[in-house]
Design a protein around this motif. Structure first.
Motif, PDB file in Angstrom:
ATOM      1  N   PRO A   1       0.850  -1.188   0.000  1.00  0.00           N
ATOM      2  CA  PRO A   1       0.000   0.000   0.000  1.00  0.00           C
ATOM      3  C   PRO A   1       0.890   1.244   0.000  1.00  0.00           C
ATOM      4  O   PRO A   1       1.979   1.216   0.553  1.00  0.00           O
ATOM      5  CB  PRO A   1      -0.789  -0.103   1.294  1.00  0.00           C
ATOM      6  N   PRO A   2       0.446   2.317  -0.610  1.00  0.00           N
ATOM      7  CA  PRO A   2       1.284   3.519  -0.653  1.00  0.00           C
ATOM      8  C   PRO A   2       1.390   4.180   0.713  1.00  0.00           C
ATOM      9  O   PRO A   2       0.479   4.091   1.532  1.00  0.00           O
ATOM     10  CB  PRO A   2       0.546   4.423  -1.629  1.00  0.00           C
ATOM     11  N   VAL A   3       2.515   4.823   0.948  1.00  0.00           N
ATOM     12  CA  VAL A   3       2.684   5.657   2.132  1.00  0.00           C
ATOM     13  C   VAL A   3       2.182   7.038   1.755  1.00  0.00           C
ATOM     14  O   VAL A   3       2.547   7.580   0.722  1.00  0.00           O
ATOM     15  CB  VAL A   3       4.163   5.722   2.556  1.00  0.00           C
ATOM     16  N   VAL A   4       1.321   7.596   2.580  1.00  0.00           N
ATOM     17  CA  VAL A   4       0.759   8.919   2.307  1.00  0.00           C
ATOM     18  C   VAL A   4       1.104   9.845   3.466  1.00  0.00           C
ATOM     19  O   VAL A   4       0.849   9.518   4.622  1.00  0.00           O
ATOM     20  CB  VAL A   4      -0.777   8.854   2.134  1.00  0.00           C
TER      21      VAL A   4
ATOM     22  N   LYS B   1       0.129   7.918   6.863  1.00  0.00           N
ATOM     23  CA  LYS B   1      -0.567   6.642   6.761  1.00  0.00           C
ATOM     24  C   LYS B   1       0.424   5.615   6.233  1.00  0.00           C
ATOM     25  O   LYS B   1       1.033   5.824   5.200  1.00  0.00           O
ATOM     26  CB  LYS B   1      -1.789   6.767   5.841  1.00  0.00           C
ATOM     27  N   GLY B   2       0.581   4.491   6.945  1.00  0.00           N
ATOM     28  CA  GLY B   2       1.624   3.501   6.724  1.00  0.00           C
ATOM     29  C   GLY B   2       1.426   2.597   5.550  1.00  0.00           C
ATOM     30  O   GLY B   2       0.481   2.758   4.806  1.00  0.00           O
ATOM     31  N   PRO B   3       2.318   1.656   5.342  1.00  0.00           N
ATOM     32  CA  PRO B   3       3.312   1.173   6.305  1.00  0.00           C
ATOM     33  C   PRO B   3       4.596   2.004   6.271  1.00  0.00           C
ATOM     34  O   PRO B   3       5.153   2.233   5.215  1.00  0.00           O
ATOM     35  CB  PRO B   3       3.597  -0.246   5.835  1.00  0.00           C
ATOM     36  N   VAL B   4       5.022   2.469   7.439  1.00  0.00           N
ATOM     37  CA  VAL B   4       6.280   3.193   7.555  1.00  0.00           C
ATOM     38  C   VAL B   4       6.958   2.801   8.858  1.00  0.00           C
ATOM     39  O   VAL B   4       6.327   2.249   9.766  1.00  0.00           O
ATOM     40  CB  VAL B   4       6.093   4.731   7.537  1.00  0.00           C
TER      41      VAL B   4
END
Length: 80
Positions: A9-12, A24-27
């Motif tokens: 999933p993209p990091v936003v 918003k993860g995953p980070v």
């Protein structure tokens, strides 16, 4: 034929007018002592942008109490 690997999933990272950064993860967040904090897919954290939070790097709402003001926009817009 095998299924393709699911995309991450993209990091936003979103700036909130007069407020924190919304991440918003995953980070993975790493502090100056090299402690790491994982933020899994779909999870959201608010990071302090005003410098006043007692819970840095996380937001504790100090920006609202102290009247922090910031509504800058990113310099380069990308296609969504």
């Amino acid at each position: 034929m095998s299924d393709p690997t699911p995309a991450e999933p993209p990091v936003v990272i979103k700036t909130v007018d007069n407020g924190p950064y919304q991440v918003k993860g995953p980070v993975k967040i790493v502090d100056h002592e090299n402690n790491t904090y994982e933020l899994g897919p779909g999870r959201t954290r608010l990071l302090c942008r005003c410098g006043l939070s007692a819970k840095k790097p996380y937001c504790d709402g100090s920006h609202a109490r102290e009247g922090f003001s910031a509504a800058e926009r990113a310099g380069e817009k990308t296609a969504e």
